[in-house]
Design a protein around this motif. Structure first.
Motif, PDB file in Angstrom:
ATOM      1  N   VAL A 284      35.138 -10.249 -51.545  1.00 31.59           N
ATOM      2  CA  VAL A 284      35.244 -11.496 -50.779  1.00 31.59           C
ATOM      3  C   VAL A 284      34.460 -11.366 -49.477  1.00 31.59           C
ATOM      4  CG1 VAL A 284      36.822 -12.938 -49.435  1.00 31.59           C
ATOM      5  CG2 VAL A 284      37.419 -12.289 -51.764  1.00 31.59           C
ATOM      6  N   LYS A 285      34.669 -10.263 -48.779  1.00 29.94           N
ATOM      7  CA  LYS A 285      33.959 -10.030 -47.523  1.00 29.94           C
ATOM      8  C   LYS A 285      32.459  -9.905 -47.764  1.00 29.94           C
ATOM      9  CE  LYS A 285      33.594  -9.239 -43.134  1.00 29.94           C
ATOM     10  NZ  LYS A 285      33.776 -10.374 -42.176  1.00 29.94           N
ATOM     11  N   ASN A 286      32.080  -9.211 -48.848  1.00 27.89           N
ATOM     12  CA  ASN A 286      30.666  -9.064 -49.179  1.00 27.89           C
ATOM     13  C   ASN A 286      30.019 -10.421 -49.413  1.00 27.89           C
ATOM     14  OD1 ASN A 286      30.771  -6.307 -48.983  1.00 27.89           O
ATOM     15  ND2 ASN A 286      30.982  -5.942 -51.183  1.00 27.89           N
ATOM     16  N   ARG A 287      30.726 -11.304 -50.117  1.00 25.71           N
ATOM     17  CA  ARG A 287      30.181 -12.639 -50.396  1.00 25.71           C
ATOM     18  C   ARG A 287      29.970 -13.431 -49.109  1.00 25.71           C
ATOM     19  NH1 ARG A 287      31.018 -15.472 -55.942  1.00 25.71           N
ATOM     20  NH2 ARG A 287      30.906 -13.713 -57.352  1.00 25.71           N
ATOM     21  N   GLU A 288      30.900 -13.321 -48.199  1.00 21.02           N
ATOM     22  CA  GLU A 288      30.750 -14.020 -46.920  1.00 21.02           C
ATOM     23  C   GLU A 288      29.534 -13.496 -46.159  1.00 21.02           C
ATOM     24  OE1 GLU A 288      34.521 -13.352 -45.124  1.00 21.02           O
ATOM     25  OE2 GLU A 288      35.520 -14.967 -46.239  1.00 21.02           O
ATOM     26  N   ASN A 289      29.317 -12.194 -46.199  1.00 25.65           N
ATOM     27  CA  ASN A 289      28.147 -11.597 -45.548  1.00 25.65           C
ATOM     28  C   ASN A 289      26.859 -12.047 -46.215  1.00 25.65           C
ATOM     29  OD1 ASN A 289      29.807 -10.207 -43.772  1.00 25.65           O
ATOM     30  ND2 ASN A 289      29.838  -8.335 -44.986  1.00 25.65           N
ATOM     31  N   ILE A 290      26.885 -12.168 -47.553  1.00 24.73           N
ATOM     32  CA  ILE A 290      25.706 -12.602 -48.304  1.00 24.73           C
ATOM     33  C   ILE A 290      25.353 -14.046 -47.950  1.00 24.73           C
ATOM     34  CG2 ILE A 290      24.887 -13.201 -50.631  1.00 24.73           C
ATOM     35  CD1 ILE A 290      26.388 -10.666 -51.603  1.00 24.73           C
ATOM     36  N   LEU A 291      26.364 -14.907 -47.841  1.00 24.59           N
ATOM     37  CA  LEU A 291      26.108 -16.298 -47.457  1.00 24.59           C
ATOM     38  C   LEU A 291      25.391 -16.357 -46.118  1.00 24.59           C
ATOM     39  CD1 LEU A 291      29.426 -18.186 -48.369  1.00 24.59           C
ATOM     40  CD2 LEU A 291      27.320 -18.099 -49.680  1.00 24.59           C
ATOM     41  N   GLU A 292      25.873 -15.572 -45.185  1.00 23.33           N
ATOM     42  CA  GLU A 292      25.268 -15.559 -43.848  1.00 23.33           C
ATOM     43  C   GLU A 292      23.841 -15.011 -43.893  1.00 23.33           C
ATOM     44  OE1 GLU A 292      26.190 -13.588 -39.435  1.00 23.33           O
ATOM     45  OE2 GLU A 292      27.757 -13.644 -40.972  1.00 23.33           O
ATOM     46  N   LYS A 293      23.634 -13.976 -44.672  1.00 24.14           N
ATOM     47  CA  LYS A 293      22.316 -13.332 -44.739  1.00 24.14           C
ATOM     48  C   LYS A 293      21.262 -14.228 -45.375  1.00 24.14           C
ATOM     49  CE  LYS A 293      20.030  -9.174 -46.535  1.00 24.14           C
ATOM     50  NZ  LYS A 293      20.212  -7.899 -47.294  1.00 24.14           N
TER      51      LYS A 293
END
Length: 339
Positions: free
Chosen positions: A305-314
């Motif tokens: 979940v945290k990884n996905r949020e970081n990917i969205l931002e990136k």
């Protein structure tokens, strides 16, 4: 054909809970929007209606935004409703982020892109779209595909069965030739079985206390073997991977029944997804057994979940790149029409 004529109006799970969304749908907002098109209040529309959102992407055509919002029928229909409204570039950014899964419960999930594509195709079939909407939606769908490809966001699995499979694949170099035993045939067990078969895994055995239910699964997956539940310990010894998802109120696999039979020259992967636990935690003390349970799975889920949020931002920059390209296309189109 101008970008400022593009608006979005609607509700989603962010504004309304399930009951309020259902009540809004009962008012038949799509029929109302259809009426607006027939009476030339708008040039066209595309409706995106799912379990989480009721949204209408609208081309105002020759009508001004002010006139549309001040139309008596529009004001009356949406009176007392907590709708959101966006226009022009803000509406385009919203659509593009929806198509990339920014506003989905599971960030970056694929289903919303499929739903947007279906909604667009439905609008073409019903002849409710417009040239403006066609251009914008094509760009949105194109972006949704590009975003998922470049970000690889779907590699961060969030379903229980997908994360379970990842545990197994990370622990075993080659899955295809391994012997797999699944205890239980509930929904989760069947989902895992389906994924294993998609991975071209051939040697799968299932067992269940009620054997006829296991045989029903074999009717669907012909290559799967079925054994009697009282033969489970023998099957465990011969397996490489054991997945247990029964509804038993007690331990199903016990250390005292298996320890003396476990082969010391092979590695075992045990995955216990049952509540309460199926597999004796003491088995993890044996040197050649790796035992995972639901806590391990949820830890991966939370990381993903945290990884996905970081990917969205990136990868958010892809959205603004697409908006810039769209704006340049419209500027070129306007110049061509005036020359």
């Amino acid at each position: 054909m101008k970008l400022e004529n593009f608006i979005v109006i609607g509700i989603s799970h962010l504004e309304y809970d399930t009951e309020k969304r259902e009540n809004f749908i009962k008012k038949n907002p799509e029929k109302f929007i259809e009426y607006l098109k027939k009476d030339s209040y708008i040039e066209g529309y595309i409706s995106v209606i799912t379990c989480l959102r009721v949204e209408f992407y609208i081309d105002l055509g020759k009508n001004s935004l002010k006139d549309f919002l001040n139309t008596t029928k529009v004001k009356e229909f949406f009176k007392f409703e907590k709708i959101f409204f966006k226009s022009g570039k803000e509406a385009i950014e919203y659509l593009f982020k929806v198509s990339c899964g920014f506003y989905s419960i599971i960030k970056g999930e694929d289903q919303i892109l499929a739903q947007i594509k279906k909604s667009y195709l439905d609008s073409l079939e019903k002849n409710t779209s417009s040239k403006l909407l066609n251009v914008i939606f094509n760009k949105g769908i194109e972006l949704g595909k590009k975003f998922r490809t470049e970000s690889e966001i779907s590699h961060n699995a969030l379903s229980l069965e997908a994360i379970s499979l990842k545990f197994i694949k990370d622990s075993i170099d080659i899955l295809e030739n391994k012997k797999i035993l699944i205890l239980g045939i509930g929904d989760l067990a069947q989902s895992i079985l389906h994924l294993l078969i998609k991975e071209n895994t051939k040697n799968i055995t299932i067992t269940n206390r009620t054997e006829h239910k296991a045989l029903e699964i074999k009717n669907i997956y012909k290559d799967v073997s079925v054994i009697s539940f009282n033969k489970k310990n023998e099957a465990v010894i011969e397996s490489d991977i054991v997945i247990s998802v029964t509804s038993a109120p007690h331990l199903v696999l016990k250390k005292e029944e298996l320890e003396s039979k476990i082969k010391t020259n092979k590695k075992y992967i045990f995955l216990d997804l049952a509540v309460p636990k199926d597999i004796d935690p003491q088995l993890s003390k044996l040197q050649n057994i790796d035992l995972f349970n639901l806590d391990d799975v949820w830890n991966v889920y939370n990381r993903n979940v945290k990884n996905r949020e970081n990917i969205l931002e990136k990868f958010e920059f892809l959205i603004y790149e697409q908006i810039e390209k769209l704006e340049k296309w419209f500027q070129w189109k306007e110049k061509m029409e005036t020359d």
